[in-house]
Design an enzyme around this catalytic site. Structure first.
Site, PDB file in Angstrom:
ATOM      1  N   LYS A 112       0.828  -1.213   0.000  1.00 50.50           N
ATOM      2  CA  LYS A 112       0.000   0.000   0.000  1.00 50.50           C
ATOM      3  C   LYS A 112       0.865   1.267   0.000  1.00 50.50           C
ATOM      4  O   LYS A 112       0.543   2.231  -0.687  1.00 50.50           O
ATOM      5  CB  LYS A 112      -0.980  -0.026   1.175  1.00 50.50           C
ATOM      6  CG  LYS A 112      -2.060  -1.066   0.925  1.00 50.50           C
ATOM      7  CD  LYS A 112      -3.259  -0.960   1.821  1.00 50.50           C
ATOM      8  CE  LYS A 112      -4.398  -1.780   1.201  1.00 50.50           C
ATOM      9  NZ  LYS A 112      -5.336  -2.318   2.129  1.00 50.50           N
ATOM     10  N   LYS A 191      -4.237  -9.663  -9.329  1.00 49.18           N
ATOM     11  CA  LYS A 191      -5.239  -9.909  -8.276  1.00 49.18           C
ATOM     12  C   LYS A 191      -6.392  -8.911  -8.406  1.00 49.18           C
ATOM     13  O   LYS A 191      -6.144  -7.716  -8.562  1.00 49.18           O
ATOM     14  CB  LYS A 191      -4.582  -9.759  -6.890  1.00 49.18           C
ATOM     15  CG  LYS A 191      -5.520 -10.072  -5.746  1.00 49.18           C
ATOM     16  CD  LYS A 191      -5.112  -9.389  -4.443  1.00 49.18           C
ATOM     17  CE  LYS A 191      -6.351  -8.901  -3.734  1.00 49.18           C
ATOM     18  NZ  LYS A 191      -6.190  -8.063  -2.594  1.00 49.18           N
ATOM     19  N   LYS A 194     -10.035  -3.582  -5.534  1.00 53.24           N
ATOM     20  CA  LYS A 194     -10.655  -2.268  -5.760  1.00 53.24           C
ATOM     21  C   LYS A 194      -9.595  -1.248  -6.167  1.00 53.24           C
ATOM     22  O   LYS A 194      -9.793  -0.451  -7.073  1.00 53.24           O
ATOM     23  CB  LYS A 194     -11.332  -1.789  -4.474  1.00 53.24           C
ATOM     24  CG  LYS A 194     -12.706  -2.356  -4.252  1.00 53.24           C
ATOM     25  CD  LYS A 194     -13.103  -2.278  -2.782  1.00 53.24           C
ATOM     26  CE  LYS A 194     -13.047  -3.637  -2.146  1.00 53.24           C
ATOM     27  NZ  LYS A 194     -13.137  -3.683  -0.713  1.00 53.24           N
TER      28      LYS A 194
HETATM   29  N1  AQP Z   1      -8.733 -11.074  -5.654  1.00 51.36           N
HETATM   30  C1  AQP Z   1      -9.029 -11.729  -4.551  1.00 51.36           C
HETATM   31  N2  AQP Z   1      -8.921 -13.072  -4.506  1.00 51.36           N
HETATM   32  C2  AQP Z   1      -9.233 -13.760  -3.377  1.00 51.36           C
HETATM   33  N3  AQP Z   1      -9.692 -13.174  -2.250  1.00 51.36           N
HETATM   34  C3  AQP Z   1      -9.810 -11.833  -2.252  1.00 51.36           C
HETATM   35  N4  AQP Z   1     -10.221 -10.962  -1.312  1.00 51.36           N
HETATM   36  C4  AQP Z   1     -10.141  -9.707  -1.806  1.00 51.36           C
HETATM   37  N5  AQP Z   1      -9.694  -9.742  -3.076  1.00 51.36           N
HETATM   38  C5  AQP Z   1      -9.480 -11.044  -3.385  1.00 51.36           C
HETATM   39  C6  AQP Z   1     -10.656 -11.348   0.020  1.00 51.36           C
HETATM   40  O1  AQP Z   1     -11.864 -10.651   0.317  1.00 51.36           O
HETATM   41  C7  AQP Z   1     -11.929 -10.439   1.722  1.00 51.36           C
HETATM   42  C8  AQP Z   1     -12.271  -9.005   2.009  1.00 51.36           C
HETATM   43  O2  AQP Z   1     -11.168  -8.213   1.747  1.00 51.36           O
HETATM   44  P1  AQP Z   1     -10.976  -6.750   2.270  1.00 51.36           P
HETATM   45  O3  AQP Z   1     -12.178  -6.206   2.866  1.00 51.36           O
HETATM   46  O4  AQP Z   1      -9.739  -6.663   3.081  1.00 51.36           O
HETATM   47  O5  AQP Z   1     -10.758  -6.090   0.943  1.00 51.36           O
HETATM   48  P2  AQP Z   1      -9.443  -6.161   0.167  1.00 51.36           P
HETATM   49  O6  AQP Z   1      -8.665  -7.403   0.297  1.00 51.36           O
HETATM   50  O7  AQP Z   1      -8.717  -4.964   0.603  1.00 51.36           O
HETATM   51  O8  AQP Z   1     -10.103  -6.087  -1.212  1.00 51.36           O
HETATM   52  P3  AQP Z   1      -9.494  -5.267  -2.302  1.00 51.36           P
HETATM   53  O9  AQP Z   1     -10.473  -5.124  -3.387  1.00 51.36           O
HETATM   54  O10 AQP Z   1      -8.168  -5.858  -2.654  1.00 51.36           O
HETATM   55  O11 AQP Z   1      -9.337  -3.847  -1.610  1.00 51.36           O
HETATM   56  P4  AQP Z   1      -8.089  -2.901  -1.613  1.00 51.36           P
HETATM   57  O12 AQP Z   1      -7.922  -2.501  -3.017  1.00 51.36           O
HETATM   58  O13 AQP Z   1      -8.526  -1.778  -0.722  1.00 51.36           O
HETATM   59  O14 AQP Z   1      -6.915  -3.668  -1.082  1.00 51.36           O
HETATM   60  C9  AQP Z   1     -10.569 -10.865   2.309  1.00 51.36           C
HETATM   61  O15 AQP Z   1     -10.694 -12.148   2.862  1.00 51.36           O
HETATM   62  C10 AQP Z   1      -9.681 -10.904   1.093  1.00 51.36           C
HETATM   63  O16 AQP Z   1      -8.636 -11.846   1.228  1.00 51.36           O
END
Ligand code: AQP
Length: 326
Positions: A112, A191, A194
């Site tokens: 990040k 991956k 968002k």
């Molecule tokens: N691409 C992915 N493949 C498998 N699992 C995923 N998760 C997220 N993206 C994938 C899983 O979703 C759950 C919620 O995650 P979060 O709320 O922490 O969101 P995140 O991981 O931050 O999702 P993003 O879209 O990747 O957000 P940003 O861009 O903000 O980092 C978790 O169990 C995560 O593993």
């Protein structure tokens, strides 16, 4: 004691296929047999979300999506982390035994920062709060995607350190990760995330959904040539929905040649519509029933507190901050 499951999702934008296959689908399976706590990780979202109105909207959106997708508030405890400031108290007890080095090794923090996010204390201490979320409910299993594995390992480390320091109070959790959906790829094959702008959101209307799916990047192999299914994002995503037979059949078509990526995308689109189309309205319906949604979260918070409160009392006693006896 029955096995306990806990997981959460940040209200940082629309839920996507990565969130569903990496986490939510496992929530739906696990809630049938285990004691489950599923929460909206609102405090965590503050590390990236600064607009209060958008954050509030996103919190309602995750709640409505959880319910539309089939999380059952009678079976599972569904709550908003922001209703349980107790998590911060446990996070502090964990902070004082957490070495800075452990947090410096966290990939998610490093990624990040590399992407330009401010190196705030909240972002750095994120895994400690996440450990508190998990350990507060004595969870045994934490269903997450691969990207969260290291954070669950930090929670394990902190539980062990805590128990060594103050006595056997906290259960040591395990990540629960299914290999096939551990890392769901996005439109560009990286991956799905968002912050990469490569997501396929679960509840898009048919037209924008079609545009997203048709926009998945593929190579330029001509229609008539054989293709490798395992390196194709469209096939990988289709496999997440398909039965073994359907998967095999599409793989064969790829290898035989004469099957274009456009056709594979249409098959994927049909699977997405079949799975999420009927739930679009359910989610909209929950979003309109604001009072009912608030009731679900209020009851969830009560049940979460009934579980967290007694454990926190034991923890306070153990560290020497329990009720004073004069
Ligand atoms: N691409 C992915 N493949 C498998 N699992 C995923 N998760 C997220 N993206 C994938 C899983 O979703 C759950 C919620 O995650 P979060 O709320 O922490 O969101 P995140 O991981 O931050 O999702 P993003 O879209 O990747 O957000 P940003 O861009 O903000 O980092 C978790 O169990 C995560 O593993």
């Amino acid at each position: 004691m029955p096995m306990r499951v806990l997981s959460g999702i940040q209200p940082s934008g629309a839920l996507h296929l990565g969130n569903y296959f990496g986490a939510i689908r496992q929530f739906l399976d696990l809630q049938r047999d285990y004691e489950c706590h599923f929460f909206i990780a609102s405090y965590h979202a503050l590390t990236t979300q600064r607009d209060p109105a958008t954050l509030r909207e996103n919190i309602r959106d995750v709640a409505a999506s959880y319910l539309a997708l089939g999380l059952d508030p009678e079976r599972s405890v569904l709550f908003d982390q922001a209703d349980l400031p107790e998590h911060h108290e446990l996070a502090w007890y964990l902070s004082v035994i957490c070495s800075v080095g452990l947090l410096q090794r966290a990939h998610s923090y490093k990624d990040k920062i590399a992407r330009g996010l401010e190196a705030s204390h909240g972002l750095f201490a994120y895994p400690v709060l996440m450990a508190a979320d998990i350990l507060m409910y004595n969870a045994d299993r934490v269903p997450v995607g691969q990207d969260q594995k290291q954070h669950v390992e930090i929670a394990r480390d902190l539980a062990i350190r805590f128990n060594n320091e103050w006595g056997e109070i906290l259960r040591v959790p395990e990540p629960y990760i299914l290999p096939r959906s551990a890392v769901v790829p996005g439109l560009d094959g990286a991956k799905m995330s968002k912050s990469y702008g490569n997501t396929i959101d679960l509840f898009l209307e048919p037209k924008p959904m079609r545009k997203r799916v048709m926009g998945i990047i593929t190579d330029s192999t001509p229609v008539e040539d054989p293709k490798d299914p395992d390196s194709c994002t469209v096939f990988i995503l289709y496999s997440l929905f398909a039965t073994d037979e359907e998967r095999e059949s599409m793989a064969r078509r790829y290898r035989d040649g004469g099957y274009g990526y456009g056709e594979a995308k249409k098959a994927l689109l049909a699977k997405i519509e079949e799975t999420f189309g009927p739930l679009r309205e359910k989610r909209q319906d929950w979003l309109k029933r604001t009072d009912d949604l608030e009731d679900v979260l209020a009851r969830g918070a009560e049940r979460a507190r009934a579980c967290a409160g007694p454990l926190l009392e034991r923890i306070r006693d153990a560290v020497g901050l329990g009720a004073r006896v004069r």
